[in-house]
Design a protein around this motif. Structure first.
Motif, mmCIF file in Angstrom:
data_model
loop_
_atom_site.group_PDB
_atom_site.id
_atom_site.type_symbol
_atom_site.label_atom_id
_atom_site.label_comp_id
_atom_site.label_asym_id
_atom_site.label_seq_id
_atom_site.Cartn_x
_atom_site.Cartn_y
_atom_site.Cartn_z
ATOM 1 N N GLY A 192 -16.368 3.509 -17.121
ATOM 2 C CA GLY A 192 -17.165 4.592 -16.556
ATOM 3 C C GLY A 192 -16.388 5.646 -15.814
ATOM 4 O O GLY A 192 -16.987 6.524 -15.175
ATOM 5 N N TYR A 193 -15.061 5.616 -15.883
ATOM 6 C CA TYR A 193 -14.240 6.593 -15.164
ATOM 7 C C TYR A 193 -14.060 7.862 -15.976
ATOM 8 O O TYR A 193 -14.015 7.840 -17.209
ATOM 9 N N GLN A 194 -13.930 8.969 -15.254
ATOM 10 C CA GLN A 194 -13.445 10.197 -15.855
ATOM 11 C C GLN A 194 -11.929 10.201 -15.692
ATOM 12 O O GLN A 194 -11.407 9.834 -14.637
ATOM 13 N N VAL A 195 -11.235 10.625 -16.731
ATOM 14 C CA VAL A 195 -9.790 10.452 -16.787
ATOM 15 C C VAL A 195 -9.092 11.806 -16.885
ATOM 16 O O VAL A 195 -9.429 12.632 -17.750
ATOM 17 N N ALA A 196 -8.119 12.024 -15.996
ATOM 18 C CA ALA A 196 -7.278 13.216 -16.026
ATOM 19 C C ALA A 196 -5.834 12.790 -16.261
ATOM 20 O O ALA A 196 -5.409 11.725 -15.810
ATOM 21 N N VAL A 197 -5.078 13.629 -16.956
ATOM 22 C CA VAL A 197 -3.674 13.345 -17.241
ATOM 23 C C VAL A 197 -2.824 14.555 -16.873
ATOM 24 O O VAL A 197 -3.132 15.691 -17.253
ATOM 25 N N ASP A 198 -1.757 14.291 -16.109
ATOM 26 C CA ASP A 198 -0.688 15.261 -15.875
ATOM 27 C C ASP A 198 0.580 14.626 -16.421
ATOM 28 O O ASP A 198 1.238 13.848 -15.744
ATOM 29 N N SER A 199 0.909 14.954 -17.648
ATOM 30 C CA SER A 199 1.977 14.241 -18.349
ATOM 31 C C SER A 199 3.367 14.596 -17.852
ATOM 32 O O SER A 199 4.290 13.789 -17.923
ATOM 33 N N GLY A 200 3.549 15.823 -17.351
ATOM 34 C CA GLY A 200 4.886 16.292 -17.045
ATOM 35 C C GLY A 200 5.633 16.676 -18.317
ATOM 36 O O GLY A 200 5.068 16.732 -19.412
ATOM 37 N N TRP A 201 6.924 16.935 -18.147
ATOM 38 C CA TRP A 201 7.770 17.356 -19.266
ATOM 39 C C TRP A 201 8.510 16.145 -19.815
ATOM 40 O O TRP A 201 9.136 15.411 -19.061
ATOM 41 N N PRO A 202 8.467 15.903 -21.122
ATOM 42 C CA PRO A 202 9.142 14.735 -21.687
ATOM 43 C C PRO A 202 10.663 14.873 -21.621
ATOM 44 O O PRO A 202 11.199 15.921 -22.013
ATOM 45 N N PRO A 203 11.381 13.851 -21.144
ATOM 46 C CA PRO A 203 12.845 13.946 -21.058
ATOM 47 C C PRO A 203 13.514 14.239 -22.392
ATOM 48 O O PRO A 203 14.558 14.891 -22.440
ATOM 49 N N GLU A 204 12.898 13.764 -23.483
ATOM 50 C CA GLU A 204 13.486 13.992 -24.803
ATOM 51 C C GLU A 204 13.013 15.294 -25.430
ATOM 52 O O GLU A 204 13.323 15.591 -26.588
ATOM 53 N N ASP A 205 12.262 16.100 -24.700
ATOM 54 C CA ASP A 205 11.687 17.363 -25.158
ATOM 55 C C ASP A 205 10.539 17.099 -26.142
ATOM 56 O O ASP A 205 10.314 15.987 -26.583
ATOM 57 N N TRP A 206 9.815 18.149 -26.474
ATOM 58 C CA TRP A 206 8.653 18.031 -27.339
ATOM 59 C C TRP A 206 9.073 17.836 -28.787
ATOM 60 O O TRP A 206 10.090 18.362 -29.227
ATOM 61 N N SER A 207 8.268 17.095 -29.514
ATOM 62 C CA SER A 207 8.528 16.851 -30.930
ATOM 63 C C SER A 207 7.201 16.586 -31.626
ATOM 64 O O SER A 207 6.186 16.283 -30.986
ATOM 65 N N ASP A 208 7.200 16.666 -32.945
ATOM 66 C CA ASP A 208 5.992 16.360 -33.701
ATOM 67 C C ASP A 208 5.588 14.902 -33.508
ATOM 68 O O ASP A 208 4.390 14.587 -33.426
ATOM 69 N N ALA A 209 6.574 14.011 -33.424
ATOM 70 C CA ALA A 209 6.274 12.588 -33.229
ATOM 71 C C ALA A 209 5.577 12.359 -31.895
ATOM 72 O O ALA A 209 4.615 11.579 -31.801
ATOM 73 N N LEU A 210 6.032 13.052 -30.865
ATOM 74 C CA LEU A 210 5.402 12.900 -29.549
ATOM 75 C C LEU A 210 3.976 13.448 -29.568
ATOM 76 O O LEU A 210 3.063 12.857 -28.990
ATOM 77 N N ARG A 211 3.782 14.567 -30.237
ATOM 78 C CA ARG A 211 2.434 15.144 -30.313
ATOM 79 C C ARG A 211 1.499 14.228 -31.102
ATOM 80 O O ARG A 211 0.309 14.131 -30.781
ATOM 81 N N GLU A 212 2.014 13.554 -32.098
ATOM 82 C CA GLU A 212 1.202 12.593 -32.846
ATOM 83 C C GLU A 212 0.794 11.420 -31.962
ATOM 84 O O GLU A 212 -0.325 10.905 -32.069
#
Length: 317
Positions: free
Chosen positions: A166-186
């Motif tokens: 029953g919780y509402q969920v928020a996410v603050d992911s920050g910046w990935p150390p390995e940088d953004w990639s298609d695999a991470l977005r998947e």
């Protein structure tokens, strides 16, 4: 006089809490084998979850910091900063996560971090500290997504279980150390459907969505999120923007003299989600987030608005 309303809701904050040692100001990198003397230092709880918890504590918002801890000389000090929450923290046989940061004359900063206890935080650790059934208006904020590696491995299951409770969920992911990639977005596409709010900065929003404009990025992410969700982009001196299914908002920031930008976005999270657990609308939440962040970055020692000034904003709407 403004009367602070009551709420039964609680904000549960989980993710990367560590020890921060911040030193200032480094004008140029020293040569190897030499020593540089800096003007000031500060030892304080840090990490995205820790910074947010400090702001929530100062604001007097109802919250609980959900974490684990190491078993070295820093563990007791860090737990002592949040005694009501720390009594529930499981202990790992490892060193405490520690970040050493230096600030530069342009207020930018450089961080050096070990791994420590945060990479061992597990889904079982988190779910064991959060009630089985949410109260009306409860939120869970997940911070430092890419740094809490053991927890992130179970993100889809974790968010799904929080929603089931029953919780509402928020996410603050920050910046990935390995940088953004298609695999991470998947990977992110597997947990975004359970996410009610994304609280990213401008470049993180663009990176996660793989887009070139904020509007396109926010709408791209919003399509993948839970029903009635909203996407927030923290834009520094330009304030913050919010997108929902039928709503676009922009809250400008008041000009401030910048002293310490560390944890600015985490302070915003504290103000923004505090407004929501008091049942206030997104427009007010943006105001609170920008106000809290502005106070934080323009003060040393750090200060935050009192609740009367925040609830005073509600009366002006």
């Amino acid at each position: 006089m403004t009367t602070k309303p009551q709420t039964r809701a609680t904000l549960y904050v989980t993710g990367n809490i560590n020890v921060d040692l911040i030193m200032s100001t480094l004008h140029e990198w020293p040569k190897k084998g030499t020593e540089a003397m800096l003007e000031s230092s500060s030892l304080r709880p840090g990490g995205s979850a820790g910074n947010c918890a400090l702001a929530l504590s100062a604001l007097g918002s109802p919250f609980r910091l959900v974490a684990n801890q190491g078993n070295d000389q820093f563990s007791g000090w860090l737990a002592g900063m949040f005694p009501e929450s720390a009594s529930r923290w499981p202990t790992c046989d490892c060193e405490t996560s520690l970040t050493f940061g230096v600030t530069h004359p342009d207020h930018e900063r450089t961080f050096f971090s070990n791994q420590g206890h945060i990479v061992r935080l597990s889904m079982q650790d988190v779910l064991g500290q959060i009630p089985e059934t949410a109260q009306d208006g409860d939120w869970v904020l997940l911070c430092g997504t890419w740094l809490c590696t053991a927890l992130y491995a179970d993100y889809p299951q974790l968010l799904a279980q929080l929603k089931q409770r029953g919780y509402q969920v928020a996410v603050d992911s920050g910046w990935p150390p390995e940088d953004w990639s298609d695999a991470l977005r998947e990977q992110a596409a597997k947990w975004l459907p359970f996410c009610d709010a994304l609280l990213l900065n401008e470049v993180e929003t663009l990176g996660l969505a793989d887009a070139v404009t904020l509007d396109v990025a926010a709408l791209t992410l919003l399509e993948q999120m839970a029903d009635n969700a909203f996407c927030v982009a923290k834009c520094g001196p330009d304030g913050a923007r919010l997108w929902a299914n039928s709503l676009t908002l922009h809250q400008h920031a008041e000009p401030v003299g910048v002293v310490d930008t560390i944890g600015a976005g985490d302070s915003f999270n504290a103000g923004f989600l505090s407004a929501l657990i008091y049942g206030l609308p997104p427009a007010t939440a943006l105001q609170w987030g920008v106000r809290v962040a502005g106070c934080a970055i323009s003060s040393s020692p750090r200060r935050y608005p009192d609740w009367q000034s925040l609830f005073g904003l509600v009366e002006k709407i």
